[in-house]
Enzyme design. Structure first.
Site, PDB file in Angstrom:
ATOM      1  N   HIS A 181       0.833  -1.059  -0.090  1.00  0.00           N
ATOM      2  CA  HIS A 181       0.392  -0.501  -0.020  1.00  0.00           C
ATOM      3  C   HIS A 181       1.323   1.083  -0.319  1.00  0.00           C
ATOM      4  O   HIS A 181       0.522   2.219  -0.914  1.00  0.00           O
ATOM      5  CB  HIS A 181      -0.660   0.092   1.078  1.00  0.00           C
ATOM      6  N   GLU A 182       2.352   1.170   0.993  1.00  0.00           N
ATOM      7  CA  GLU A 182       2.746   2.493   1.119  1.00  0.00           C
ATOM      8  C   GLU A 182       3.391   2.857  -0.335  1.00  0.00           C
ATOM      9  O   GLU A 182       3.333   3.773  -0.926  1.00  0.00           O
ATOM     10  CB  GLU A 182       3.719   2.265   2.159  1.00  0.00           C
ATOM     11  N   HIS A 205       1.293   4.686  -2.763  1.00  0.00           N
ATOM     12  CA  HIS A 205       1.408   5.858  -2.907  1.00  0.00           C
ATOM     13  C   HIS A 205       2.015   5.835  -3.571  1.00  0.00           C
ATOM     14  O   HIS A 205       2.289   7.486  -4.431  1.00  0.00           O
ATOM     15  CB  HIS A 205       1.816   6.313  -1.089  1.00  0.00           C
ATOM     16  N   GLU A 252      -6.354   6.775  -0.794  1.00  0.00           N
ATOM     17  CA  GLU A 252      -5.702   5.513   0.486  1.00  0.00           C
ATOM     18  C   GLU A 252      -6.693   4.836  -0.714  1.00  0.00           C
ATOM     19  O   GLU A 252      -6.252   3.405  -0.688  1.00  0.00           O
ATOM     20  CB  GLU A 252      -6.846   6.233   1.727  1.00  0.00           C
TER      21      GLU A 252
END
Length: 266
Positions: free
Chosen positions: A125-126, A129, A187
């Site tokens: 997920h990070e 980004h 997100e």
């Protein structure tokens, strides 16, 4: 009206000069250069390192192992970026990734992510980004929003108490109608990208649902989704579940290709 023309011209100029596309095909406004963002990421990472002590060597090896497996499965251009990840000693369940490939995971998150697959959900997920240039888009959106409000204020002659009250209301409208939804969209998009990344690396994507179940059990009350910078836990699980069939297909292909990470949890 004249001020509407000024506002339209300013907005159009920004849109034409800085329009890009995210990995999911979404149109983005990105005003800053990679060099500017990477320097900001480096400075923020340096400050974080000064404020928090490092985690144990065993925890660092664990986090590094999971991150290395995901980075190894990235497309060539992204794979050769200078990714740097550190584990930090902190009870706060947090992880982050900054422009330039700087990543951090707090030990408090390791208490919630019960295994390597759940940790891979967070790290994927990070990294999502970063791949989607969300930091650039967020800064650019804030900059263009402030510019639009400034043009509106000066061009329409909104001075005095009444004008200040109206501009305050417009500012709130921008906050809840533009900036926060952009953050929630980021997100959700990072969730999708991260799900794909962890599956491509050979981590079980179903663990992403289990992670958010753990998060939900550990957290207290959340603000209404429309007032939050993040989707609710339920919204995140629904979004991940909607993409699970595709992710499982990618996971099975990774397994067949011999991608079977083994990162012992300390």
């Amino acid at each position: 009206m004249r001020w509407t023309r000024h506002l339209a011209v300013a907005t159009l100029a920004l849109s034409v000069t800085a329009c890009t596309t995210s990995p999911t095909g979404r149109q983005q406004l990105t005003l800053m250069s990679d060099a500017q963002l990477n320097e900001m990421g480096r400075e923020a990472y340096s400050q974080y390192q000064q404020e928090l002590p490092p985690a144990s060597q065993a925890e660092q090896r664990y986090v590094q192992c999971v991150a290395d497996a995901i980075v190894a499965a990235l497309p060539e251009r992204e794979r050769h970026q200078d990714w740097q990840i550190r584990a930090f000693e902190s009870e706060q369940a947090n992880a982050f990734a900054l422009p330039g490939g700087y990543m951090g995971v707090n030990t408090g998150l390791l208490d919630i992510a019960e295994n390597q697959d759940q940790l891979a959900s967070v790290i994927g997920h990070e990294i999502g980004h970063v791949l989607a240039s969300h930091a650039n888009e967020r800064v650019s959106t804030q900059t263009s929003t402030q510019l639009a409000l400034s043009v509106l204020s000066s061009a329409s002659g909104l001075q005095g108490p009444g004008g200040e009250q109206l501009m305050s209301a417009l500012g709130l409208g921008a906050q809840y109608g533009i900036l926060l939804p952009f953050s929630r969209r980021h997100e959700s998009e990072a969730d999708v990208i991260g799900l794909q990344l962890m599956a491509d690396a050979g981590f079980d994507p179903r663990a992403s649902i289990a992670l958010w179940e753990n998060m939900s059990a550990q957290s207290g009350g959340q603000p209404p989704a429309w007032m939050s910078t993040h989707p609710s836990h339920g919204q995140r699980m629904e979004g991940l579940q909607a993409r699970m069939d595709e992710a499982m297909g990618r996971y099975e292909q990774a397994q067949q290709a011999g991608r079977r990470p083994s990162c012992p949890r300390p």
